[in-house]
Design a protein around this motif. Structure first.
Motif, PDB file in Angstrom:
ATOM      1  N   THR A  26       0.726   9.642   3.584  1.00  0.00           N
ATOM      2  CA  THR A  26      -0.731   9.743   3.585  1.00  0.00           C
ATOM      3  C   THR A  26      -1.124  11.212   3.557  1.00  0.00           C
ATOM      4  O   THR A  26      -0.586  12.025   4.318  1.00  0.00           O
ATOM      5  CB  THR A  26      -1.313   9.078   4.841  1.00  0.00           C
ATOM      6  OG1 THR A  26      -1.025   7.670   4.808  1.00  0.00           O
ATOM      7  CG2 THR A  26      -2.815   9.282   4.935  1.00  0.00           C
TER       8      THR A  26
ATOM      9  N   ILE B  72      -6.815   0.118  -3.968  1.00  0.00           N
ATOM     10  CA  ILE B  72      -5.817  -0.381  -3.025  1.00  0.00           C
ATOM     11  C   ILE B  72      -6.440  -1.228  -1.923  1.00  0.00           C
ATOM     12  O   ILE B  72      -5.945  -2.327  -1.611  1.00  0.00           O
ATOM     13  CB  ILE B  72      -5.023   0.798  -2.421  1.00  0.00           C
ATOM     14  CG1 ILE B  72      -4.201   1.496  -3.508  1.00  0.00           C
ATOM     15  CG2 ILE B  72      -4.101   0.308  -1.295  1.00  0.00           C
ATOM     16  CD1 ILE B  72      -3.502   2.758  -3.047  1.00  0.00           C
TER      17      ILE B  72
ATOM     18  N   PHE C 234       1.199  -4.986   1.302  1.00  0.00           N
ATOM     19  CA  PHE C 234       1.333  -3.814   0.443  1.00  0.00           C
ATOM     20  C   PHE C 234       1.517  -4.264  -0.991  1.00  0.00           C
ATOM     21  O   PHE C 234       1.628  -5.470  -1.275  1.00  0.00           O
ATOM     22  CB  PHE C 234       2.490  -2.913   0.882  1.00  0.00           C
ATOM     23  CG  PHE C 234       3.766  -3.637   1.200  1.00  0.00           C
ATOM     24  CD1 PHE C 234       4.673  -3.962   0.213  1.00  0.00           C
ATOM     25  CD2 PHE C 234       4.060  -3.998   2.509  1.00  0.00           C
ATOM     26  CE1 PHE C 234       5.842  -4.634   0.496  1.00  0.00           C
ATOM     27  CE2 PHE C 234       5.229  -4.676   2.810  1.00  0.00           C
ATOM     28  CZ  PHE C 234       6.125  -4.989   1.798  1.00  0.00           C
TER      29      PHE C 234
ATOM     30  N   GLY D 112       1.338   4.447  -9.258  1.00  0.00           N
ATOM     31  CA  GLY D 112       1.294   5.552  -8.317  1.00  0.00           C
ATOM     32  C   GLY D 112       0.006   6.334  -8.308  1.00  0.00           C
ATOM     33  O   GLY D 112      -0.335   6.945  -7.288  1.00  0.00           O
TER      34      GLY D 112
ATOM     35  N   ALA E 267      -2.285   5.503  -5.394  1.00  0.00           N
ATOM     36  CA  ALA E 267      -1.927   6.120  -4.117  1.00  0.00           C
ATOM     37  C   ALA E 267      -2.194   7.619  -4.138  1.00  0.00           C
ATOM     38  O   ALA E 267      -2.591   8.206  -3.124  1.00  0.00           O
ATOM     39  CB  ALA E 267      -0.453   5.852  -3.807  1.00  0.00           C
TER      40      ALA E 267
ATOM     41  N   SER F 228      -6.171   8.201  -3.967  1.00  0.00           N
ATOM     42  CA  SER F 228      -6.711   7.764  -2.671  1.00  0.00           C
ATOM     43  C   SER F 228      -6.117   8.537  -1.510  1.00  0.00           C
ATOM     44  O   SER F 228      -6.706   8.600  -0.427  1.00  0.00           O
ATOM     45  CB  SER F 228      -6.446   6.269  -2.468  1.00  0.00           C
ATOM     46  OG  SER F 228      -5.042   6.015  -2.396  1.00  0.00           O
TER      47      SER F 228
ATOM     48  N   TYR G  54      -3.156   7.651  -0.219  1.00  0.00           N
ATOM     49  CA  TYR G  54      -2.465   6.639   0.569  1.00  0.00           C
ATOM     50  C   TYR G  54      -0.943   6.774   0.393  1.00  0.00           C
ATOM     51  O   TYR G  54      -0.471   7.382  -0.564  1.00  0.00           O
ATOM     52  CB  TYR G  54      -2.904   5.245   0.141  1.00  0.00           C
ATOM     53  CG  TYR G  54      -4.337   4.883   0.478  1.00  0.00           C
ATOM     54  CD1 TYR G  54      -5.215   5.813   1.061  1.00  0.00           C
ATOM     55  CD2 TYR G  54      -4.838   3.615   0.210  1.00  0.00           C
ATOM     56  CE1 TYR G  54      -6.520   5.474   1.363  1.00  0.00           C
ATOM     57  CE2 TYR G  54      -6.148   3.264   0.505  1.00  0.00           C
ATOM     58  CZ  TYR G  54      -6.990   4.191   1.075  1.00  0.00           C
ATOM     59  OH  TYR G  54      -8.290   3.847   1.367  1.00  0.00           O
TER      60      TYR G  54
ATOM     61  N   HIS H 176       2.991   6.183  -0.478  1.00  0.00           N
ATOM     62  CA  HIS H 176       3.701   5.616  -1.625  1.00  0.00           C
ATOM     63  C   HIS H 176       5.185   5.946  -1.468  1.00  0.00           C
ATOM     64  O   HIS H 176       5.562   7.110  -1.387  1.00  0.00           O
ATOM     65  CB  HIS H 176       3.140   6.220  -2.914  1.00  0.00           C
ATOM     66  CG  HIS H 176       3.824   5.756  -4.171  1.00  0.00           C
ATOM     67  ND1 HIS H 176       3.563   6.325  -5.413  1.00  0.00           N
ATOM     68  CD2 HIS H 176       4.763   4.797  -4.404  1.00  0.00           C
ATOM     69  CE1 HIS H 176       4.298   5.739  -6.331  1.00  0.00           C
ATOM     70  NE2 HIS H 176       5.039   4.804  -5.752  1.00  0.00           N
TER      71      HIS H 176
ATOM     72  N   SER I 179       8.337   0.818  -6.254  1.00  0.00           N
ATOM     73  CA  SER I 179       7.272   1.434  -5.466  1.00  0.00           C
ATOM     74  C   SER I 179       6.718   0.473  -4.431  1.00  0.00           C
ATOM     75  O   SER I 179       6.475  -0.703  -4.722  1.00  0.00           O
ATOM     76  CB  SER I 179       6.115   1.881  -6.379  1.00  0.00           C
ATOM     77  OG  SER I 179       6.447   3.033  -7.100  1.00  0.00           O
TER      78      SER I 179
ATOM     79  N   ILE J  17       3.375   0.564  -1.998  1.00  0.00           N
ATOM     80  CA  ILE J  17       2.109   1.272  -1.797  1.00  0.00           C
ATOM     81  C   ILE J  17       1.288   0.525  -0.762  1.00  0.00           C
ATOM     82  O   ILE J  17       1.150  -0.699  -0.835  1.00  0.00           O
ATOM     83  CB  ILE J  17       1.329   1.385  -3.123  1.00  0.00           C
ATOM     84  CG1 ILE J  17       2.104   2.238  -4.123  1.00  0.00           C
ATOM     85  CG2 ILE J  17      -0.071   1.957  -2.901  1.00  0.00           C
ATOM     86  CD1 ILE J  17       1.531   2.242  -5.528  1.00  0.00           C
TER      87      ILE J  17
ATOM     88  N   ARG K 254      -4.097   3.535   3.951  1.00  0.00           N
ATOM     89  CA  ARG K 254      -4.090   4.834   4.606  1.00  0.00           C
ATOM     90  C   ARG K 254      -3.509   4.732   6.014  1.00  0.00           C
ATOM     91  O   ARG K 254      -3.827   3.813   6.756  1.00  0.00           O
ATOM     92  CB  ARG K 254      -5.509   5.396   4.657  1.00  0.00           C
ATOM     93  CG  ARG K 254      -5.610   6.796   5.253  1.00  0.00           C
ATOM     94  CD  ARG K 254      -7.018   7.369   5.020  1.00  0.00           C
ATOM     95  NE  ARG K 254      -7.190   8.673   5.643  1.00  0.00           N
ATOM     96  CZ  ARG K 254      -6.747   9.820   5.118  1.00  0.00           C
ATOM     97  NH1 ARG K 254      -6.141   9.803   3.948  1.00  0.00           N
ATOM     98  NH2 ARG K 254      -6.947  10.970   5.731  1.00  0.00           N
TER      99      ARG K 254
ATOM    100  N   ASP L  75       2.002   4.528   6.954  1.00  0.00           N
ATOM    101  CA  ASP L  75       3.262   5.142   6.545  1.00  0.00           C
ATOM    102  C   ASP L  75       4.471   4.450   7.177  1.00  0.00           C
ATOM    103  O   ASP L  75       5.464   4.175   6.491  1.00  0.00           O
ATOM    104  CB  ASP L  75       3.241   6.628   6.915  1.00  0.00           C
ATOM    105  CG  ASP L  75       2.088   7.372   6.263  1.00  0.00           C
ATOM    106  OD1 ASP L  75       2.311   8.097   5.285  1.00  0.00           O
ATOM    107  OD2 ASP L  75       0.942   7.221   6.738  1.00  0.00           O
TER     108      ASP L  75
END
Length: 504
Positions: free
Chosen positions: A208, A403, A414, A441, A444, A447, A449, A451, A467, A469, A472, A475
């Motif tokens: 993030t 997202i 996710f 991607g 992310a 934003s 956020y 990834h 990936s 994603i 926010r 993590d």
């Protein structure tokens, strides 16, 4: 290739090595790393000599610290225990100049560590050296070749040395794949951690935005820039994130970081996908049947692990890319100018306009392959009102209408998609042949956020990443999902060959 930063602490870094030493280094390919961090550090230095300076000459590492074994020995008992970390050369470290790949910054010896490097050292990490990158983090030209810089030359993918390592953290990705260090730190504005992770067959995590300090990192965009870990597995990436995450008073974006810092390694071994609803971004798989087949194997692994897969129907709005680009142009001029004007080093440029002029005056060395049309566009991007409107809309489209909406409306934890396609041939004349239809991607990136890219297989021996994603500050949850997938993965992940792809 020799370059201005090709100097080790206490000894020269040679561009060629004796064949006997090369053969000894190649024998290290199958050698297990030792429990002693000092011995590990020496193994990595030997591998750099054998594989980066000589042999396939990956050009991933442009400076290294010959004292790393002793530093690793001294750091035993700490969080990282003397583990070695290579650092992308747009992040300041006290040992070497920070060039962002440009000859204009060859003397950018600031004598300071970026705050994330201070945290790394305090946690017992050893800065092994600096890695090559796409010059100016790949925002100088639309015709650039990822992994090329005037300082470091062309980075090569260890899985196929005639293919690209992707950018702009190409050196960090190639170095980790080639086992030239325990881990590395990259930076990302849009794809520059996750893409090199994918094509080099390693793990890359873009956290993030605001979890890791950006102070004393040569910038592109304060809205999207972040540093992040690159490693050979999720657990190592999480451990490195433990060391570098946290609030930095000099970086306003990190004001809430400490509230979201946790032990990112906690729960990784027990993480389960059973009953977890996962959004499958089917339209972001792209047109390659071979990539789609690798992705289908990953989906079957997720199903066997108990995940509930939910098909996601999403099309990128055209204005998202338009407004992201306008945001980056405006912020590049302002943010890079602020960095250059504030550097304590004796450098010949203090603004983006100065950088443009330097490149023009040194075109034979700086622009032998591609020009600087994005720099020129950025210098002309002065309409603040238009910039602010573009940033608001891009953030809205990627976050609230992107997202956030996809997660909420589909009731999923996710989103997943292939990270990108396989590595393309290096082509300095025509530039990158990046397959833009694969991956999600950008959502992310814009934003801010998290990834995560985790290896999921290969196409003709060329790695492909998966990936993950999420929302926010999610993590830790994203890392746990990636770790659970690692355990469920049935596909074999290729080892670097250090040969040209057509010779395999």
């Amino acid at each position: 290739m020799l370059c201005p930063l090709a100097i080790a602490v206490g000894q020269g870094k040679h561009a060629t090595m004796k064949r006997a030493f090369l053969l000894a280094g190649l024998a290290l390919l199958a050698a297990p790393l030792r429990a002693d961090p000092a011995e590990d550090a020496q193994v990595y230095l030997d591998r750099i000599a054998a594989l980066d300076d000589a042999g396939p000459q990956l050009n991933a590492v442009i400076a290294f610290n010959a004292d790393a074994p002793e530093l690793a020995r001294q750091a035993q008992g700490t969080l990282l225990g003397g583990r070695t970390v290579l650092v992308k050369d747009n992040i300041e470290t006290v040992e070497w100049p920070t060039t962002a790949g440009s000859l204009a910054l060859a003397g950018n010896d600031t004598g300071r560590d970026a705050p994330l490097i201070t945290r790394l050292r305090q946690a017992g990490g050893v800065v092994l050296g600096k890695t090559n990158l796409s010059e100016w983090a790949n925002i100088r030209s639309t015709r650039s070749t990822s992994g090329w810089s005037a300082v470091g030359g062309q980075t090569r993918n260890p899985h196929a040395t005639d293919r690209n390592a992707c950018g702009s953290s190409s050196g960090s990705g190639a170095a980790v794949a080639a086992e030239l260090s325990w881990a590395a730190i990259g930076t990302e504005t849009d794809g520059s951690i996750t893409c090199p992770a994918s094509v080099n067959g390693i793990v890359g995590f873009k956290p993030t935005v605001g979890l890791v300090s950006r102070t004393h990192i040569v910038p592109i965009s304060h809205s999207q820039d972040t540093a992040g870990p690159m490693a050979r597995n999720v657990a190592d990436a999480a451990l490195l994130l433990n060391a570098i995450a946290g609030t930095d008073p000099a970086d306003a974006a990190t004001a809430d970081a400490d509230a979201h810092v946790t032990d990112f390694t906690a729960g990784l071994e027990a993480a389960s996908l059973s009953g977890v609803r996962i959004g499958v971004m089917r339209k972001q798989v792209g047109d390659s049947a071979k990539v789609a087949a690798v992705f289908e194997t990953a989906l079957e692994d997720l199903r066997k692990a108990g995940a509930q897969l939910v098909e996601i129907d999403y099309d990128f709005p055209n204005e998202l890319g338009r407004d992201e680009f306008q945001t980056l142009l405006f912020e590049l001029r302002e943010d890079l100018g602020a960095y250059l004007s504030g550097s304590p080093a004796d450098i010949p440029i203090r603004s983006l306009a100065d950088a443009i002029a330097f490149n023009q005056d040194n075109a034979d060395r700086e622009m032998p392959w591609f020009r600087q049309e994005i720099f020129v566009q950025a210098e002309a991007s002065t309409d603040r009102r238009a910039y602010e409107a573009a940033r608001r809309n891009a953030l809205h489209l990627a976050g609230e209408r992107g997202i956030d909406k996809l997660l909420h409306e589909n009731d999923v934890a996710f989103l997943i998609a292939p990270t990108t396609g396989p590595a393309w041939p290096i082509d300095l004349v025509m530039g990158d042949a990046y397959e833009g239809s694969i991956g999600a991607g950008t959502l992310a990136a814009v934003s801010g956020y998290p990834h995560l890219s985790v290896p999921m297989g290969a196409v003709h021996g060329l790695p492909i990443g998966l990936s993950f994603i999420g929302a926010r500050w999610e993590d830790a949850a994203i890392l746990q999902a990636g770790a659970a997938y690692e355990r469920a993965r049935s596909a074999s992940i290729p080892r670097p060959t250090f040969r040209r792809w057509q010779e395999q």
